[in-house]
Write a protein that holds these residues in place. Structure first.
Motif, PDB file in Angstrom:
ATOM      1  N   LEU A 190       0.827  -1.206   0.000  1.00  0.00           N
ATOM      2  CA  LEU A 190       0.000   0.000   0.000  1.00  0.00           C
ATOM      3  C   LEU A 190       0.857   1.250   0.000  1.00  0.00           C
ATOM      4  O   LEU A 190       0.565   2.225  -0.702  1.00  0.00           O
ATOM      5  N   ARG A 191       1.918   1.228   0.776  1.00  0.00           N
ATOM      6  CA  ARG A 191       2.797   2.395   0.805  1.00  0.00           C
ATOM      7  C   ARG A 191       3.428   2.629  -0.568  1.00  0.00           C
ATOM      8  O   ARG A 191       3.497   3.761  -1.052  1.00  0.00           O
ATOM      9  N   ALA A 192       3.860   1.568  -1.205  1.00  0.00           N
ATOM     10  CA  ALA A 192       4.496   1.697  -2.519  1.00  0.00           C
ATOM     11  C   ALA A 192       3.518   2.147  -3.597  1.00  0.00           C
ATOM     12  O   ALA A 192       3.923   2.745  -4.597  1.00  0.00           O
ATOM     13  N   PRO A 210       6.089 -13.584   3.637  1.00  0.00           N
ATOM     14  CA  PRO A 210       6.701 -12.342   3.153  1.00  0.00           C
ATOM     15  C   PRO A 210       6.087 -11.796   1.874  1.00  0.00           C
ATOM     16  O   PRO A 210       6.756 -11.088   1.130  1.00  0.00           O
ATOM     17  N   PHE A 211       4.842 -12.121   1.616  1.00  0.00           N
ATOM     18  CA  PHE A 211       4.208 -11.658   0.383  1.00  0.00           C
ATOM     19  C   PHE A 211       2.853 -11.028   0.665  1.00  0.00           C
ATOM     20  O   PHE A 211       2.175 -11.383   1.633  1.00  0.00           O
ATOM     21  N   ALA A 212       2.485 -10.075  -0.190  1.00  0.00           N
ATOM     22  CA  ALA A 212       1.112  -9.579  -0.198  1.00  0.00           C
ATOM     23  C   ALA A 212       0.315 -10.454  -1.156  1.00  0.00           C
ATOM     24  O   ALA A 212       0.877 -11.286  -1.888  1.00  0.00           O
ATOM     25  N   PRO A 241       0.122 -14.340  -5.176  1.00  0.00           N
ATOM     26  CA  PRO A 241       1.050 -13.716  -4.237  1.00  0.00           C
ATOM     27  C   PRO A 241       1.933 -12.700  -4.928  1.00  0.00           C
ATOM     28  O   PRO A 241       2.255 -12.833  -6.114  1.00  0.00           O
ATOM     29  N   CYS A 242       2.320 -11.667  -4.216  1.00  0.00           N
ATOM     30  CA  CYS A 242       3.191 -10.623  -4.734  1.00  0.00           C
ATOM     31  C   CYS A 242       4.328 -10.425  -3.723  1.00  0.00           C
ATOM     32  O   CYS A 242       4.065 -10.157  -2.553  1.00  0.00           O
ATOM     33  N   PRO A 243       5.575 -10.604  -4.142  1.00  0.00           N
ATOM     34  CA  PRO A 243       6.691 -10.475  -3.198  1.00  0.00           C
ATOM     35  C   PRO A 243       6.651  -9.141  -2.460  1.00  0.00           C
ATOM     36  O   PRO A 243       6.265  -8.116  -3.010  1.00  0.00           O
ATOM     37  N   ALA A 244       7.079  -9.188  -1.210  1.00  0.00           N
ATOM     38  CA  ALA A 244       7.097  -7.977  -0.399  1.00  0.00           C
ATOM     39  C   ALA A 244       7.983  -6.920  -1.035  1.00  0.00           C
ATOM     40  O   ALA A 244       9.081  -7.217  -1.510  1.00  0.00           O
ATOM     41  N   LEU A 245       7.498  -5.694  -1.067  1.00  0.00           N
ATOM     42  CA  LEU A 245       8.245  -4.599  -1.661  1.00  0.00           C
ATOM     43  C   LEU A 245       9.199  -3.998  -0.632  1.00  0.00           C
ATOM     44  O   LEU A 245       9.001  -4.130   0.585  1.00  0.00           O
ATOM     45  N   PRO A 246      10.269  -3.320  -1.077  1.00  0.00           N
ATOM     46  CA  PRO A 246      11.225  -2.730  -0.145  1.00  0.00           C
ATOM     47  C   PRO A 246      10.544  -1.745   0.817  1.00  0.00           C
ATOM     48  O   PRO A 246       9.595  -1.079   0.451  1.00  0.00           O
ATOM     49  N   TRP A 247      11.075  -1.661   2.005  1.00  0.00           N
ATOM     50  CA  TRP A 247      10.499  -0.767   3.008  1.00  0.00           C
ATOM     51  C   TRP A 247      10.766   0.674   2.605  1.00  0.00           C
ATOM     52  O   TRP A 247       9.920   1.525   2.774  1.00  0.00           O
TER      53      TRP A 247
END
Length: 227
Positions: free
Chosen positions: A126-128, A205-207, A221-227
């Motif tokens: 969501l942040r990305a 670790p995925f959305a 699944p979508c890999p977690a994006l960088p913080w």
């Protein structure tokens, strides 16, 4: 980012960005399905549609709420499927609340499915996305499910506050009506470990992103994006 929390019945139109929350148990189960190797999950509108899809695609796996029924392969319980081998398989999922919530917002530009086990990855996604606002769809108990609301509020907080303490949100989920009914065996098709598995924060670790593919709402699944 503005956050709104609505039940399924309160949706008058699909919002631009929707996070559909079902902690106990649809989207905890979905995360486990991906962890066990599933390639995608097709969210069915009805039990009949799930069976029709299974009939057309015999290699697909069909899953439902409640006890196992003819034509279905699994039940909607993380405890019963955590050792399943689903490598490369397609799963058809039909549940009482979670899948209904997703289909209600299928026209949204971005649809995420969430529970505590994918909370951090969901917040990162969501942040990305850099969206102005997000609508959290609280699926259980006509929008009143405490475990779903707690998870939605936690993710909303995590979008802007990386150090948010999850303990109070998890406590609310653990004391919810759904947790009590699962623990007492009121809900059929449950495993004794289901409540604990639904409260495992950030286990995966995925959305999970849902979108229309050839008229079917498909979750991947979508890999977690960088913080």
């Amino acid at each position: 980012m503005d956050s709104h929390f609505l039940g399924i019945a309160e949706l008058t139109e699909a919002p631009p960005v929707a996070v559909v929350v079902d902690v106990m148990r649809a989207f905890t189960v979905a995360a486990w399905l991906f962890a066990r190797g599933a390639e995608k999950i097709v969210l069915a509108e009805s039990l009949d549609e799930a069976l029709e899809l299974k009939a057309r695609h015999p290699d697909w796996v069909a899953l439902k709420d409640g006890p196992l029924a003819p034509g279905f392969d699994m039940v909607n319980s993380p405890g019963t499927l955590r050792s399943a081998d689903l490598g490369g398989r397609t799963v058809v999922q039909k549940t009482t609340a979670g899948t209904v919530g997703v289909l209600a917002v299928k026209e949204a530009k971005l649809v995420l499915c969430a529970s505590f086990v994918v909370a951090e990855a969901t917040a990162r996604h969501l942040r990305a996305s850099e969206c102005d606002g997000v609508t959290f769809v609280v699926t259980g108990e006509d929008g009143q499910a405490e475990e779903d609301l707690a998870c939605a509020q936690y993710i909303a907080r995590r979008i802007t506050e990386a150090d948010t303490d999850a303990s109070e949100f998890l406590r609310r989920a653990g004391e919810s009506r759904a947790a009590t009914e699962l623990a007492q065996g009121v809900r059929q098709g449950a495993h004794p470990d289901d409540v604990a598995l639904c409260q495992e924060l950030d286990r995966f670790p995925f959305a999970m992103v849902a979108m229309l593919e050839d008229s079917l709402m498909v979750l991947r699944p979508c890999p977690a994006l960088p913080w």
